[in-house]
Design an enzyme around this catalytic site. Structure first.
Site, PDB file in Angstrom:
ATOM      1  CB  SER A   9      -0.933   0.058   1.237  1.00 31.27           C
ATOM      2  OG  SER A   9      -1.237   1.363   1.419  1.00 31.27           O
ATOM      3  CE1 TYR A  66      -4.103  -0.946   5.315  1.00 21.91           C
ATOM      4  CE2 TYR A  66      -2.707   1.074   4.655  1.00 21.91           C
ATOM      5  CZ  TYR A  66      -3.616  -0.055   4.276  1.00 21.91           C
ATOM      6  OH  TYR A  66      -3.681  -0.420   2.874  1.00 21.91           O
TER       7      TYR A  66
END
Length: 256
Positions: free
Chosen positions: A147, A160
């Site tokens: 990501s 995250y």
């Protein structure tokens, strides 16, 4: 040199395959001839997608209900692959979750849950696949879903971002270690993609407007924008690429 995508005769395992990027990647592999094991913990969502796809790709869609954070479930998933086909050419570690919390308020149980699913599970699924199905035949391709959070600081997303940064470094380590076994390990780093993972954000017009303006290509990504990079890294066209990260973000990380 054949420059086309052709996955006929190839077997693929996609985790988190019942929605979003995992589902789009599954369909892309199927369209190009592969047999795909669709793994997901959400049995009802998985069943619905398998039923939808089986008509067009009869015999090439195999569901696997699995919680990849559970060691026993991973063993059963790999056992299903071995039982059904006896081999696996491509692993796509796609399963993951989003999480947002101010760092001063982060709870340990939430941190642990994010790290377990987004990073730890990717390692142990890769380890099991390598040991059982790829190292013995000296070939295989592993594609990890990273990501922008792995390469940029995102406020209120320390857990995250840590999980995705870990994925990127893990990818490099496995690539360096497993190249001698004929296994390539790469990752894809999407920006903001219109999937259930950011459904709440997509419902906020101001957020969508800002992110669209902030992205040089002036739109957010769809799952099919990412699936093409997954296919490339899983194909013979990337045979001399390992330990790499492909950023798919419409230029977001370049600046507005």
């Amino acid at each position: 040199m054949n420059y086309s995508f052709d996955f006929h005769g190839k077997t693929v395992l996609v985790t988190g395959a019942a929605s979003g990027i995992g589902l789009e990647s599954t369909e892309a592999f199927l369209q190009n001839g592969a047999t795909v094991f669709m793994a997901d913990y959400n049995e009802s969502a998985l069943s619905a997608q398998v039923q939808r796809l089986s008509g067009a790709y009869e015999g090439r869609v195999i569901p696997v209900v699995a919680d990849i954070t559970c060691e026993e479930s991973v063993r059963e998933m790999i056992g299903t692959v071995k039982e059904k086909t006896g081999s696996l050419d491509i692993l796509v570690n796609n399963a993951g979750m989003g999480h947002s919390a101010y760092s001063i308020n982060e709870k340990k149980q939430d941190w642990d849950k994010v790290i377990a699913l987004n990073m730890t599970s990717h390692f142990f699924v890769s380890q099991a696949v390598a040991n059982e199905l790829m190292i013995p035949v000296k070939k295989g391709k592993i594609v990890n879903m990273c990501s922008l959070g792995g390469i940029m600081g995102i406020p209120s997303a320390a857990a995250y971002s840590a999980s995705k940064g870990g994925i990127m470094q893990m990818t490099k380590s496995l690539a360096a270690e497993w190249a001698r076994f004929g296994i390539t390990v790469n990752c894809v780093c999407p920006g903001f993609v219109d999937t259930p993972l950011i459904a709440d954000n997509m419902a906020n017009e101001k957020w969508v407007g800002y992110m669209t303006m902030r992205t040089p290509m002036r739109r957010l990504a769809n799952p099919d924008d990412v699936a093409g990079s997954v296919l490339f890294l899983a194909s013979h066209l990337s045979d001399y690429i390992t330990g790499a990260s492909i950023v798919v973000d419409g230029g977001f990380s370049c600046g507005s």
